[in-house]
Design a protein around this motif. Structure first.
Motif, PDB file in Angstrom:
ATOM      1  N   ALA A 442       0.820  -1.223   0.000  1.00 56.70           N
ATOM      2  CA  ALA A 442       0.000   0.000   0.000  1.00 56.70           C
ATOM      3  C   ALA A 442       0.850   1.268   0.000  1.00 56.70           C
ATOM      4  O   ALA A 442       0.389   2.327  -0.445  1.00 56.70           O
ATOM      5  N   ARG A 443       2.102   1.183   0.484  1.00 58.99           N
ATOM      6  CA  ARG A 443       2.967   2.369   0.519  1.00 58.99           C
ATOM      7  C   ARG A 443       3.184   2.958  -0.873  1.00 58.99           C
ATOM      8  O   ARG A 443       3.202   4.170  -1.058  1.00 58.99           O
ATOM      9  N   ASP A 444       3.364   2.091  -1.852  1.00 59.70           N
ATOM     10  CA  ASP A 444       3.648   2.554  -3.219  1.00 59.70           C
ATOM     11  C   ASP A 444       2.451   2.400  -4.150  1.00 59.70           C
ATOM     12  O   ASP A 444       2.566   2.651  -5.351  1.00 59.70           O
ATOM     13  N   LYS A 445       1.305   1.961  -3.594  1.00 59.42           N
ATOM     14  CA  LYS A 445       0.157   1.688  -4.463  1.00 59.42           C
ATOM     15  C   LYS A 445      -0.318   2.919  -5.238  1.00 59.42           C
ATOM     16  O   LYS A 445      -0.683   2.794  -6.426  1.00 59.42           O
ATOM     17  N   PRO A 446      -0.344   4.120  -4.664  1.00 62.37           N
ATOM     18  CA  PRO A 446      -0.770   5.278  -5.462  1.00 62.37           C
ATOM     19  C   PRO A 446       0.043   5.441  -6.750  1.00 62.37           C
ATOM     20  O   PRO A 446      -0.513   5.761  -7.806  1.00 62.37           O
ATOM     21  N   MET A 447       1.342   5.191  -6.663  1.00 61.72           N
ATOM     22  CA  MET A 447       2.197   5.290  -7.850  1.00 61.72           C
ATOM     23  C   MET A 447       1.831   4.213  -8.868  1.00 61.72           C
ATOM     24  O   MET A 447       1.755   4.466 -10.076  1.00 61.72           O
ATOM     25  N   TYR A 448       1.584   2.991  -8.377  1.00 64.31           N
ATOM     26  CA  TYR A 448       1.223   1.901  -9.279  1.00 64.31           C
ATOM     27  C   TYR A 448      -0.172   2.120  -9.874  1.00 64.31           C
ATOM     28  O   TYR A 448      -0.426   1.736 -11.027  1.00 64.31           O
ATOM     29  N   ASP A 449      -1.072   2.740  -9.093  1.00 62.40           N
ATOM     30  CA  ASP A 449      -2.432   3.005  -9.599  1.00 62.40           C
ATOM     31  C   ASP A 449      -2.400   3.943 -10.799  1.00 62.40           C
ATOM     32  O   ASP A 449      -3.177   3.776 -11.754  1.00 62.40           O
ATOM     33  N   GLU A 500      -3.751  -6.496  -7.460  1.00 65.42           N
ATOM     34  CA  GLU A 500      -2.875  -7.516  -8.035  1.00 65.42           C
ATOM     35  C   GLU A 500      -1.769  -6.873  -8.870  1.00 65.42           C
ATOM     36  O   GLU A 500      -0.618  -7.336  -8.852  1.00 65.42           O
ATOM     37  N   PHE A 501      -2.121  -5.811  -9.601  1.00 63.11           N
ATOM     38  CA  PHE A 501      -1.128  -5.105 -10.402  1.00 63.11           C
ATOM     39  C   PHE A 501      -0.076  -4.454  -9.499  1.00 63.11           C
ATOM     40  O   PHE A 501       1.130  -4.509  -9.792  1.00 63.11           O
ATOM     41  N   ALA A 502      -0.532  -3.860  -8.390  1.00 65.35           N
ATOM     42  CA  ALA A 502       0.401  -3.257  -7.442  1.00 65.35           C
ATOM     43  C   ALA A 502       1.317  -4.334  -6.852  1.00 65.35           C
ATOM     44  O   ALA A 502       2.528  -4.123  -6.687  1.00 65.35           O
ATOM     45  N   PRO A 527      -3.252  -9.197  -0.939  1.00 62.60           N
ATOM     46  CA  PRO A 527      -4.017  -7.941  -0.873  1.00 62.60           C
ATOM     47  C   PRO A 527      -5.161  -8.071   0.132  1.00 62.60           C
ATOM     48  O   PRO A 527      -5.770  -9.151   0.256  1.00 62.60           O
ATOM     49  N   PRO A 528      -5.479  -7.012   0.857  1.00 58.08           N
ATOM     50  CA  PRO A 528      -6.528  -7.075   1.890  1.00 58.08           C
ATOM     51  C   PRO A 528      -7.854  -7.628   1.382  1.00 58.08           C
ATOM     52  O   PRO A 528      -8.506  -8.428   2.055  1.00 58.08           O
ATOM     53  N   SER A 529      -8.243  -7.249   0.167  1.00 56.64           N
ATOM     54  CA  SER A 529      -9.547  -7.692  -0.333  1.00 56.64           C
ATOM     55  C   SER A 529      -9.565  -9.175  -0.699  1.00 56.64           C
ATOM     56  O   SER A 529     -10.626  -9.762  -0.892  1.00 56.64           O
ATOM     57  N   LYS A 530      -8.386  -9.764  -0.826  1.00 56.02           N
ATOM     58  CA  LYS A 530      -8.306 -11.176  -1.228  1.00 56.02           C
ATOM     59  C   LYS A 530      -8.112 -12.107  -0.036  1.00 56.02           C
ATOM     60  O   LYS A 530      -8.137 -13.322  -0.192  1.00 56.02           O
TER      61      LYS A 530
END
Length: 535
Positions: A442-449, A500-502, A527-530
């Motif tokens: 989640a730390r880098d997820k905004p960049m991956y999004d 998953e992409f992140a 991932p939390p949702s999984k």
């Protein structure tokens, strides 16, 4: 003495004869190889006859090094306790061979008592006499590490002719005897003194033909700066290259194998990685012990065959009545030519022949008239053993490995870094964030999004083709990217959502930083949702 049967009949009996690898090796040696050795006096020239204990004993590790390189401390570090007879100091302290072995109670067994114990694999050391036996002992203690392996501590090697003579026994010959029977030989060097004395050089040469067992440890490496350490490592490799005459580079482990605080902690990560590599190598010994004994028996059989050809050739050349002494001198001087002729006639590799100079020295004291002529039947039996029986035992080795639980050395220092936050690599690479409450990706997820939404997602997912276009930018090979895809596509639908992409990008980052990928996705990377789905 033997009841010869046809090959088909013999091979039908093999599964009944060989219930275990150790039993099979013992029978093959006693029935097929030992008669050849005895007929051609192999034991007087090369190695004493093997006994039951040689096939049943635990794997052994032999420590060799100059004085004050940390051999005794290394043992203490492995088993994490003192052992009887242990002395540690900067001066030459260990003046004896100490076999550190498992026993129900702590105590010392002196050498003369040790070599008459049929349960121990040391009976043939009796040949080295009292001068050696007075400097040999067994330290036994109930330690979990020693449940799986035994460790042989050796006297510190000194420089100069005086020390070699004052031992009173052939130090190099004793080490060679141990080298034939141990599973691992560890040469220890002190980072502060790399000079290889004459006696040490002689010892290393005595270990020739056992290069596959040798590992080198550059000890006390925490006491010098990184730049100096690089120079010391280079100097050690150069020195070893001149003595260990093989095309392969010998494996050198760098570290400080004791429990003291690191003096210069700059290379802590390097020392941790090297220690784990060495520990893994030692821990594998019980699992590979049967294969090692099988390999050593094959080497012994090949040498025994060559020895038989040499002895029978010398017998054939000897006159029956007159001129025996002169002919003997001539044959000894021309032994190299005899080697060459045997090599050509029997298509034998030059590497299978015993050392020429040593063989010449041994032949000087022999009565050639007592040598035996060539007896083809004995050689045929050994050839048959190598061609058929060994293959049967190889199958048994694999069966035993698959049927037993994984055998590993446990206890002592081996336990200290297996579990918890001080295990090697804990919290690094794919293990990063293992103790965090939040998902580490989640730390880098905004960049991956941001990248994810440029790849035309449909219903919140991108296709494999679109994901591939982005993932190949990492320049990682397809085999690695395929493994990352397999780990990241958690629901196995052939597409990636934003989490998953992140995760895929996080794993790419882990690999690019030089860490290994896990075979299965660790729970903390889900991932939390999984997570509910996965549970």
């Amino acid at each position: 003495m033997f009841s010869w049967v046809s090959k088909d009949a013999r091979r039908k009996k093999e599964p009944e004869l060989f219930q275990t690898v150790a039993e099979g090796l013992r029978q093959l040696y006693a029935q097929k190889l030992l008669p050849l050795e005895e007929h051609y006096r192999f034991h007087e020239f090369h190695s004493p006859a093997l006994e039951d204990a040689d096939f049943d004993n635990k794997p052994m590790v032999l420590l060799v090094g100059q004085y004050s390189t940390g051999k005794t401390t290394f043992i203490r570090h492995l088993i994490e306790q003192d052992f009887p007879g242990m002395r540690i100091g900067p001066e030459p302290t260990t003046d004896s061979f100490i076999a550190v072995m498992h026993g129900p109670t702590e105590g010392v067994v002196p050498g003369n008592a040790l070599v008459v114990d049929p349960r121990r694999p040391f009976r043939k050391l009796n040949a080295f006499g009292n001068a050696f036996l007075n400097r040999f002992m067994c330290a036994q203690l109930p330690n979990p590490v020693l449940d799986s392996i035994s460790i042989i501590d050796t006297p510190g090697i000194l420089s100069g002719e005086k020390q070699r003579i004052s031992r009173g026994y052939d130090f190099a010959a004793v080490l060679e005897w141990f080298a034939e029977r141990v599973d691992r030989i560890i040469l220890l060097f002190d980072a502060h003194k790399l000079d290889i004395s004459d006696e040490f050089s002689e010892v290393i040469k005595a270990l020739k033909n056992h290069e596959d067992k040798i590992r080198v440890v550059l000890n006390k490496a925490d006491q010098i700066e990184t730049q100096q350490l690089m120079r010391v490592y280079g100097a050690l490799m150069w020195s070893l290259g001149k003595i260990i005459n093989t095309p392969e580079v010998v494996r050198v482990y760098i570290g400080s194998f004791w429990s003291h605080p690191l003096l210069i902690p700059d290379n802590r990560k390097l020392f941790e990685a090297e220690e784990q590599d060495l520990f893994r190598d030692i821990q594998s010994l019980p699992r590979n012990a049967a294969l090692r004994k099988l390999n050593d028996l094959i080497k012994r059989a090949r040498l025994a065959k060559v020895h038989a050809y040499i002895i029978s050739s010398l017998k054939k050349e000897m006159p029956s009545v007159f001129g025996k002494d002169n002919k003997k001198k001539e044959l000894v001087n021309n032994l190299a030519e005899i080697y060459g002729r045997i090599e050509r006639e029997h298509q034998i590799s030059p590497g299978d022949f015993p050392n020429l100079k040593r063989m010449q020295d041994q032949l000087q004291a022999q009565d050639f008239s007592k040598f035996q002529p060539l007896k083809s039947k004995l050689l045929e039996v050994v050839d048959d053993m190598l061609a058929h029986d060994i293959a049967q035992l190889m199958v048994l080795v694999r069966q035993e490995e698959s049927q037993r639980p994984i055998q590993m050395v446990k206890g002592g220092a081996f336990e200290g870094t297996l579990h918890g936050p001080f295990g090697h690599g804990y919290g690094e690479g794919a293990g990063e964030g293992i103790d965090d409450a939040e998902w580490v990706v989640a730390r880098d997820k905004p960049m991956y999004d941001e990248i994810f939404y440029t790849l035309s997602p449909v219903d919140g997912k991108i296709t494999g083709a679109n994901a591939k276009k982005e993932m190949v930018r990492s320049k990682l090979p397809n085999s690695v990217l395929g493994k990352i895809w397999k780990l990241a596509d958690i629901d196995k639908d052939g597409m990636l959502d934003d989490e998953e992409f992140a995760l895929a990008n996080h794993l790419i980052k882990v690999k690019l930083e030089g860490h290994e990928l896990p075979n299965e996705l660790p729970a903390h990377l889900l991932p939390p949702s999984k997570r509910k789905v996965a549970e």
